[in-house]
Design a protein around this motif. Structure first.
Motif, PDB file in Angstrom:
ATOM      1  N   UNK A 106      -2.695   8.407  14.085  1.00  0.00           N
ATOM      2  CA  UNK A 106      -1.472   8.702  13.344  1.00  0.00           C
ATOM      3  C   UNK A 106      -1.701   8.681  11.843  1.00  0.00           C
ATOM      4  N   UNK A 107      -2.515   7.717  11.385  1.00  0.00           N
ATOM      5  CA  UNK A 107      -2.844   7.640   9.957  1.00  0.00           C
ATOM      6  C   UNK A 107      -3.559   8.911   9.509  1.00  0.00           C
ATOM      7  N   UNK A 324       3.947   6.324  12.517  1.00  0.00           N
ATOM      8  CA  UNK A 324       2.780   6.103  11.668  1.00  0.00           C
ATOM      9  C   UNK A 324       2.466   7.322  10.819  1.00  0.00           C
ATOM     10  N   UNK A 325       2.404   8.499  11.445  1.00  0.00           N
ATOM     11  CA  UNK A 325       1.991   9.687  10.693  1.00  0.00           C
ATOM     12  C   UNK A 325       3.012  10.087   9.637  1.00  0.00           C
ATOM     13  N   UNK A 332       2.017   6.071   2.078  1.00  0.00           N
ATOM     14  CA  UNK A 332       0.556   5.985   2.009  1.00  0.00           C
ATOM     15  C   UNK A 332       0.046   5.443   3.340  1.00  0.00           C
ATOM     16  N   UNK A 333      -1.268   5.557   3.600  1.00  0.00           N
ATOM     17  CA  UNK A 333      -1.817   5.151   4.904  1.00  0.00           C
ATOM     18  C   UNK A 333      -1.574   3.694   5.274  1.00  0.00           C
ATOM     19  N   UNK A 334      -1.646   2.773   4.302  1.00  0.00           N
ATOM     20  CA  UNK A 334      -1.447   1.367   4.641  1.00  0.00           C
ATOM     21  C   UNK A 334      -0.022   1.098   5.095  1.00  0.00           C
ATOM     22  N   UNK A 335       0.932   1.626   4.366  1.00  0.00           N
ATOM     23  CA  UNK A 335       2.333   1.447   4.762  1.00  0.00           C
ATOM     24  C   UNK A 335       2.574   2.115   6.113  1.00  0.00           C
ATOM     25  N   UNK A 336       1.933   3.267   6.340  1.00  0.00           N
ATOM     26  CA  UNK A 336       2.046   3.944   7.636  1.00  0.00           C
ATOM     27  C   UNK A 336       1.490   3.080   8.757  1.00  0.00           C
TER      28      UNK A 336
END
Length: 350
Positions: A106-107, A324-325, A332-336
């Protein structure tokens, strides 16, 4: 031997386009040679077939954080240190197990959306040049399904057209700016506002290492040592920004399919190091506007990264993967990743 060399040179074209993109965010090419020196040594020491290049999505994300160039460099350096520690301690397996494949895919899908969005913005900023790059990239990829050919077409075609149309401007353009092209030790100060950026870069860096190293090893018929790759990728990302260079990334490369994937990958590292040390990127940037990479970013985001990762994530868990995506793309990826983990626990409680 010839195929090993040709594979390395072909992949170098993609690598050079990455450093041109990175230079638009203030990352210097000359100190980025550290990436490829560390990458080559790491491959040789650990017997791994995954070279280091400037991962496009990592460069774009790194360029979006920090209040200035110094903070962007600091964020990448701290992310590299964390990554190297995770690899050296063997903790990468625990991190992967905690995140889960559904969130990891998802990231990556979210980053694909992010790249597509950046490419569309480039077209809006310079419609004619961006559109030519977009058309060249899409058509080439649909005809060949080859990312190396796509890279050359998406960058070279609009670049050549732009230089022909604006030949008088090119002749009178100021000389290339080499002010940042030096090995100069930067002094960084940590600021709490940098934490989110550090975590986001670390998350994406690990995602690229895990997926890229696994695919490269599969293509080469070998086994990926994720801890080893994480160590040398982390060290490269920590050392390069320390002197003003870009962050390193692990990507799927054609050298992994060469007759001798290890030798071909090391040749690639030598070629890229030479390109950085000769300061090729600033010279090319003078005649290649940023919008020339719009088509490459779109193809990478919409055709290469998003479809497979999104499909895998949604197939495993539609709610977790979708959450997630979308959050990774919008924030951003971390928050996702955090949103995906939170969704997983909510579903467990329901």
């Amino acid at each position: 031997m010839v195929q090993n060399i040709l594979g390395a040179i072909g992949c170098a074209l993609n690598g050079i386009s990455g450093i041109i993109l990175a230079s638009t965010f203030g990352f210097a090419a000359f100190p980025s040679a550290i990436i490829f020196l560390v990458g080559g040594i790491g491959m040789l020491l650990f017997g791994q077939v995954s070279p280091l290049l400037l991962q496009t999505e990592l460069v774009v994300l790194a360029g979006s954080f920090g209040r200035n160039r110094q903070e962007r460099l600091a964020i990448c350096m701290f992310a590299g240190i964390i990554t190297a520690i995770l690899g050296a301690t063997g903790a990468i397996g625990s991190v992967v197990a905690f995140i889960g494949d559904d969130i990891l895919y998802g990231i990556m899908a979210g980053v694909g959306i992010m790249l597509t969005s950046v490419s569309i913005k480039m077209v809006k900023d310079n419609f004619k040049l961006g559109s030519i790059s977009m058309a060249a990239g899409i058509i080439t990829y649909l005809l060949t399904s080859n990312i190396i050919y796509t890279t050359v077409a998406a960058i070279a075609i609009p670049g050549v057209i732009w230089n022909i149309v604006h030949r008088e401007e090119v002749k009178t353009a100021p000389p290339a700016d080499f002010s940042l092209e030096q090995f100069k030790l930067n002094r960084f100060r940590f600021h709490p506002s940098m934490i989110r950026g550090i975590l986001a870069i670390t998350t994406l860096l690990l995602g690229g290492i895990i997926s890229g190293a696994a695919i490269n090893a599969s293509l080469a018929g070998s086994t990926a040592d994720f801890n080893a790759v994480t160590v040398y990728a982390g060290l490269a990302t920590a050392l390069s920004p320390l002197f003003g260079g870009a962050p390193a990334g692990v990507v799927v490369v054609g050298t992994a399919s060469a007759p001798d994937p290890l030798l071909s990958g090391i040749i690639l590292m030598v070629v890229m190091a030479a390109a950085m040390l000769t300061k090729l990127a600033p010279r090319l940037k003078r005649v290649l506007p940023t919008e020339c990479v719009a088509g490459l970013l779109f193809v990478l985001g919409a055709f290469v990264i998003f479809p497979d990762n999104a499909a895998a994530s949604l197939q495993m868990s539609p709610l977790i993967g979708g959450t997630t995506m979308l959050i990774a793309a919008m924030v951003d990826p971390f928050v996702g990743m955090c949103a995906g983990v939170l969704m997983r626990y909510i579903l467990m409680l329901v």
